[in-house]
Enzyme design. Sequence first.
Site, PDB file in Angstrom:
ATOM      1  NE  ARG A   1       2.595   0.538  -7.704  1.00  0.00           N
ATOM      2  CZ  ARG A   1       3.425   0.974  -6.755  1.00  0.00           C
ATOM      3  NH1 ARG A   1       3.349   0.502  -5.532  1.00  0.00           N
ATOM      4  NH2 ARG A   1       4.337   1.907  -7.031  1.00  0.00           N
TER       5      ARG A   1
ATOM      6  CD  GLU B   1      -3.540   2.044  -3.665  1.00  0.00           C
ATOM      7  OE1 GLU B   1      -2.906   3.107  -3.507  1.00  0.00           O
ATOM      8  OE2 GLU B   1      -3.022   0.932  -3.600  1.00  0.00           O
TER       9      GLU B   1
ATOM     10  CG  HIS C   1       0.115   2.677  -1.474  1.00  0.00           C
ATOM     11  ND1 HIS C   1      -0.155   2.573  -2.814  1.00  0.00           N
ATOM     12  CD2 HIS C   1       1.422   2.365  -1.347  1.00  0.00           C
ATOM     13  CE1 HIS C   1       0.936   2.223  -3.468  1.00  0.00           C
ATOM     14  NE2 HIS C   1       1.918   2.091  -2.592  1.00  0.00           N
TER      15      HIS C   1
HETATM   16  C1  DGY Z   1       6.568   2.584  -4.177  1.00  0.00           C
HETATM   17  O1  DGY Z   1       7.624   3.153  -3.906  1.00  0.00           O
HETATM   18  O2  DGY Z   1       6.390   2.028  -5.257  1.00  0.00           O
HETATM   19  C2  DGY Z   1       5.520   2.568  -3.128  1.00  0.00           C
HETATM   20  O3  DGY Z   1       4.366   1.970  -3.524  1.00  0.00           O
HETATM   21  C3  DGY Z   1       5.273   3.946  -2.568  1.00  0.00           C
HETATM   22  O4  DGY Z   1       6.372   4.260  -1.828  1.00  0.00           O
END
Ligand code: DGY
Length: 317
Positions: free
Chosen positions: A237, A266, A284
């Site tokens: 993240r 984002e 992402h």
């Molecule tokens: C998640 O699964 O947390 C990713 O960031 C998106 O697939």
Amino acid sequence: MPKVFITREIPSAAIDLLRKHGHKVTVYRKDSPISAKELLKNIKDSDAVISLLTEKFDKALIDQLKNCKVIANYAVGYNNIDVEYAKKKNIIVTNTPDVLTDSTADLTLALILACARRIVEAEKFLRAKKYKGWKPNLLLGMELKNNVLGILGAGRIGTAVAIRAKAFGMKIVYSNKIRNEILEVQTKAKKISIDNLLKTSDIVSVHLPLNSKTFHFLNKEKLNLMKTNSILVNASRGEVIDEKELIKLLKKKKISCAGLDVFENEPNLNDEFYKLNNVVILPHIGSATTEARTNMALLAAKNVIAVLSGKKAITPV
Ligand code: DGY
């Protein structure tokens, strides 16, 4: 008929499965995140919601859920949901672990290689018609073999990244709350302190979940511990890294390159990222493979079916 609302188009196998189990499924079909108003209108009397990381389930929204028994997040991360509050309201929250591990680990390796071998920079150079012939010092990068990869957060994805990197001959160190014996056995990895990891790794790969303790975990002080000429990769993240501080170090080339699949705000990136040559930036796409996305959808659907039929959720958070 239990009502299930899905906040975005997801692979149809999940919708078919829910319908086969007698659920009334409504899907928000526009190709952009659902507005808070629209979301509220649709989920008020739903028995279950399949949500994306783009939807914020805060206290105010959770308070509006009158019949909802389960929020099945179509992601492994669940920082978009106030899980504790949902629990208080007897709403189960589920996520999609495991099914996206390999896809995300593959992408992390792609970022590592792209940074180490300056792939994006080299491609831009060629497209700009700057290539005037082979030369000894053109776009020199770094070999992975014998260099140290520091895994920050050695859960499923961190482990899968380390196993891949080991095959490239990298030495692995990791930092994690608890010991990860699988990682140690499979890669001969050593568990070391966070500061030590940052000081000694040639490449640091971040695999921390986002929560109140990990927000800006890599702050000015921590980022400055990183080795000169090291590489930083993040497919977890964006908020885990203080981007402004990272940008300063990238500009000074203290950190030679950053490979980022995730960002603080984002989809609005800090403008500096577009200007820097020593970053590889992706929208992402860690779990963006047909296999992972189909299995994420099926797992979310199975969680909904389990909870609505009075059984235990398969992957509660
Ligand atoms: C998640 O699964 O947390 C990713 O960031 C998106 O697939």
